[in-house]
Design a protein around this motif. Structure first.
Motif, PDB file in Angstrom:
ATOM      1  N   THR A  69       0.811  -1.214   0.000  1.00  0.00           N
ATOM      2  CA  THR A  69       0.000   0.000   0.000  1.00  0.00           C
ATOM      3  C   THR A  69       0.845   1.264   0.000  1.00  0.00           C
ATOM      4  N   SER A  70       2.147   1.147   0.276  1.00  0.00           N
ATOM      5  CA  SER A  70       2.990   2.341   0.360  1.00  0.00           C
ATOM      6  C   SER A  70       4.157   2.344  -0.618  1.00  0.00           C
ATOM      7  N   TYR A  71       4.536   1.185  -1.156  1.00  0.00           N
ATOM      8  CA  TYR A  71       5.643   1.137  -2.095  1.00  0.00           C
ATOM      9  C   TYR A  71       5.558  -0.133  -2.924  1.00  0.00           C
ATOM     10  N   ALA A  72       6.306  -0.125  -4.033  1.00  0.00           N
ATOM     11  CA  ALA A  72       6.469  -1.314  -4.864  1.00  0.00           C
ATOM     12  C   ALA A  72       7.942  -1.448  -5.208  1.00  0.00           C
ATOM     13  N   VAL A  73       8.397  -2.695  -5.338  1.00  0.00           N
ATOM     14  CA  VAL A  73       9.734  -2.983  -5.834  1.00  0.00           C
ATOM     15  C   VAL A  73       9.583  -3.855  -7.076  1.00  0.00           C
ATOM     16  N   ILE A  74      10.145  -3.394  -8.190  1.00  0.00           N
ATOM     17  CA  ILE A  74      10.120  -4.146  -9.435  1.00  0.00           C
ATOM     18  C   ILE A  74      11.565  -4.489  -9.769  1.00  0.00           C
ATOM     19  N   PRO A  75      11.993  -5.716  -9.508  1.00  0.00           N
ATOM     20  CA  PRO A  75      13.392  -6.072  -9.778  1.00  0.00           C
ATOM     21  C   PRO A  75      13.699  -6.041 -11.274  1.00  0.00           C
ATOM     22  N   GLY A  76      14.975  -5.871 -11.578  1.00  0.00           N
ATOM     23  CA  GLY A  76      15.396  -5.878 -12.964  1.00  0.00           C
ATOM     24  C   GLY A  76      15.049  -7.173 -13.680  1.00  0.00           C
ATOM     25  N   THR A  77      15.027  -8.285 -12.938  1.00  0.00           N
ATOM     26  CA  THR A  77      14.708  -9.579 -13.547  1.00  0.00           C
ATOM     27  C   THR A  77      13.269  -9.650 -14.048  1.00  0.00           C
ATOM     28  N   VAL A  78      12.407  -8.773 -13.550  1.00  0.00           N
ATOM     29  CA  VAL A  78      11.004  -8.764 -13.985  1.00  0.00           C
ATOM     30  C   VAL A  78      10.860  -8.126 -15.367  1.00  0.00           C
ATOM     31  N   MET A  79      11.807  -7.306 -15.754  1.00  0.00           N
ATOM     32  CA  MET A  79      11.679  -6.530 -16.988  1.00  0.00           C
ATOM     33  C   MET A  79      12.096  -7.356 -18.198  1.00  0.00           C
ATOM     34  N   SER A  80      11.332  -8.388 -18.453  1.00  0.00           N
ATOM     35  CA  SER A  80      11.587  -9.306 -19.551  1.00  0.00           C
ATOM     36  C   SER A  80      10.836  -8.849 -20.802  1.00  0.00           C
ATOM     37  N   ASP A  81      11.035  -9.590 -21.878  1.00  0.00           N
ATOM     38  CA  ASP A  81      10.376  -9.230 -23.135  1.00  0.00           C
ATOM     39  C   ASP A  81       8.855  -9.284 -23.042  1.00  0.00           C
ATOM     40  N   ILE A  82       8.326 -10.199 -22.219  1.00  0.00           N
ATOM     41  CA  ILE A  82       6.876 -10.421 -22.229  1.00  0.00           C
ATOM     42  C   ILE A  82       6.086  -9.323 -21.531  1.00  0.00           C
ATOM     43  N   VAL A  83       6.769  -8.387 -20.856  1.00  0.00           N
ATOM     44  CA  VAL A  83       6.034  -7.311 -20.185  1.00  0.00           C
ATOM     45  C   VAL A  83       6.193  -5.975 -20.910  1.00  0.00           C
ATOM     46  N   THR A  84       6.692  -6.006 -22.137  1.00  0.00           N
ATOM     47  CA  THR A  84       6.852  -4.756 -22.884  1.00  0.00           C
ATOM     48  C   THR A  84       5.538  -4.319 -23.516  1.00  0.00           C
ATOM     49  N   SER A  85       5.473  -3.031 -23.818  1.00  0.00           N
ATOM     50  CA  SER A  85       4.323  -2.443 -24.497  1.00  0.00           C
ATOM     51  C   SER A  85       4.772  -1.844 -25.824  1.00  0.00           C
ATOM     52  N   VAL A  86       3.906  -1.933 -26.821  1.00  0.00           N
ATOM     53  CA  VAL A  86       4.103  -1.239 -28.093  1.00  0.00           C
ATOM     54  C   VAL A  86       3.256   0.026 -28.043  1.00  0.00           C
ATOM     55  N   LEU A  87       3.840   1.167 -28.398  1.00  0.00           N
ATOM     56  CA  LEU A  87       3.182   2.452 -28.220  1.00  0.00           C
ATOM     57  C   LEU A  87       2.622   2.974 -29.542  1.00  0.00           C
ATOM     58  N   PRO A  88       1.424   3.562 -29.531  1.00  0.00           N
ATOM     59  CA  PRO A  88       0.871   4.146 -30.765  1.00  0.00           C
ATOM     60  C   PRO A  88       1.779   5.232 -31.326  1.00  0.00           C
ATOM     61  N   HIS A  89       1.907   5.253 -32.638  1.00  0.00           N
ATOM     62  CA  HIS A  89       2.674   6.255 -33.378  1.00  0.00           C
ATOM     63  C   HIS A  89       4.174   6.173 -33.127  1.00  0.00           C
ATOM     64  N   TRP A  90       4.651   5.070 -32.558  1.00  0.00           N
ATOM     65  CA  TRP A  90       6.084   4.823 -32.423  1.00  0.00           C
ATOM     66  C   TRP A  90       6.464   3.661 -33.329  1.00  0.00           C
ATOM     67  N   GLU A  91       7.605   3.772 -34.000  1.00  0.00           N
ATOM     68  CA  GLU A  91       8.096   2.736 -34.896  1.00  0.00           C
ATOM     69  C   GLU A  91       9.374   2.115 -34.336  1.00  0.00           C
ATOM     70  N   LYS A  92       9.514   0.795 -34.537  1.00  0.00           N
ATOM     71  CA  LYS A  92      10.717   0.068 -34.093  1.00  0.00           C
ATOM     72  C   LYS A  92      11.033   0.390 -32.638  1.00  0.00           C
ATOM     73  N   THR A  93      10.002   0.365 -31.809  1.00  0.00           N
ATOM     74  CA  THR A  93      10.115   0.803 -30.421  1.00  0.00           C
ATOM     75  C   THR A  93       9.300  -0.115 -29.518  1.00  0.00           C
ATOM     76  N   ARG A  94       9.827  -0.361 -28.328  1.00  0.00           N
ATOM     77  CA  ARG A  94       9.057  -1.027 -27.280  1.00  0.00           C
ATOM     78  C   ARG A  94       9.382  -0.346 -25.955  1.00  0.00           C
ATOM     79  N   ALA A  95       8.478  -0.504 -24.981  1.00  0.00           N
ATOM     80  CA  ALA A  95       8.636   0.191 -23.708  1.00  0.00           C
ATOM     81  C   ALA A  95       8.279  -0.717 -22.549  1.00  0.00           C
ATOM     82  N   TRP A  96       9.041  -0.576 -21.468  1.00  0.00           N
ATOM     83  CA  TRP A  96       8.687  -1.167 -20.185  1.00  0.00           C
ATOM     84  C   TRP A  96       8.047  -0.051 -19.358  1.00  0.00           C
ATOM     85  N   ILE A  97       6.774  -0.174 -19.077  1.00  0.00           N
ATOM     86  CA  ILE A  97       6.081   0.846 -18.287  1.00  0.00           C
ATOM     87  C   ILE A  97       6.253   0.477 -16.814  1.00  0.00           C
TER      88      ILE A  97
END
Length: 273
Positions: free
Chosen positions: A28-56
């Motif tokens: 309820t007061s904080y979150a920890v997102i380890p680097g190991t969580v930032m895998s390919d399967i959690v990426t987002s593709v953004l509208p109007h962006w080309e050849k780009t992916r994002a970890w939100i």
């Protein structure tokens, strides 16, 4: 892309033999997102962006942190966007961790490299394009700018960490210091994006408890961070997301420097409901 002095090795997928035990947590007061969580399967593709992916990494959540969103964006060579920001209210802070890119703001081109910072005011017209033959990765903080009657709009900023003074905290003999990309005395800006640096053994010597929300992305090293009532080990690539008033402290116990990219909201009255 591990030769950067700023951690940038996100992506990939852990093997099937990987243990599921993790320090990933949402409270309820904080979150920890380890680097190991930032895998390919959690990426987002953004509208109007080309050849780009994002970890939100974070976005406004009612009852949690409400002022900002923070992304890690990977742009392949030749990729980018001519319509990067969909919200006219949003200002942007960008910090490049690897590769090269060009931001064109109001018709003027600015080249950014590893360690470059840009602040783009809300409502401005800008584009972004990856340069060179390697992917570029950068942090992008988006915040709905809070207009104040009688204050001029803040101007854009383009700078580099090497051009900024490492400002030591009082009475720390330089063991705890901050690189400030935005002048903290300039009330036109309603957010800061800083790099905080601790030498080995340095500490935040009290439990900080304050109104500012935080996104903390570890760029280098490791430490033990106090979040509310828990001590959490963090290292390069980990992200901490703190709501207002979450108690926090730090002990930089690693063999080398501990550095993180820090977002906070500043210079505005508290909203009254």
């Amino acid at each position: 892309m591990t030769d950067s002095k700023y951690f940038s090795a996100v992506g990939g997928l852990p093997p099937q033999t990987q243990l599921l035990t993790s320090k990933a947590v949402f409270t309820t007061s904080y979150a920890v997102i380890p680097g190991t969580v930032m895998s390919d399967i959690v990426t987002s593709v953004l509208p109007h962006w080309e050849k780009t992916r994002a970890w939100i990494l974070s976005r406004p959540l009612s009852g949690f942190a409400e002022t900002f969103a923070q992304y890690i964006v990977e742009v392949m060579p030749g990729g980018g966007s001519s319509r990067p920001e969909p919200d006219i209210r949003a200002s942007a802070a960008i910090f490049v961790v690897t590769g090269n890119l060009t931001i064109e703001l109001e018709g003027k081109a600015h080249s950014l490299r590893e360690g470059s910072f840009a602040y783009l005011p809300a409502g401005s017209k800008w584009t972004l394009r990856g340069e060179g033959d390697k992917a570029c990765r950068f942090h992008w903080v988006r915040k709905a700018f809070k207009v104040v009657e009688g204050l001029d709009a803040p101007p854009a900023i383009f700078t580099h960490e090497d051009e900024c003074v490492l400002d030591p905290m009082p009475d720390t003999e330089g063991r705890w210091a901050t690189t400030r990309f935005i002048d903290p005395s300039d009330v036109r800006y309603d957010m800061h994006l800083n790099i905080v640096t601790f030498e080995p053994g340095a500490v935040i010597p009290f439990m900080e408890t304050h109104i500012m929300e935080h996104g903390l992305y570890v760029l280098e090293g490791k430490a033990v961070y106090r979040l509310n009532q828990e001590w959490v080990e963090v290292e390069a690539g980990d992200y901490m997301w703190l709501r207002s008033f979450c108690p926090q402290a730090c002990y930089a116990g690693g063999p080398g420097r501990f550095r993180y990219l820090l977002y906070k909201d500043v210079n505005r009255h508290a909203d009254l409901w």
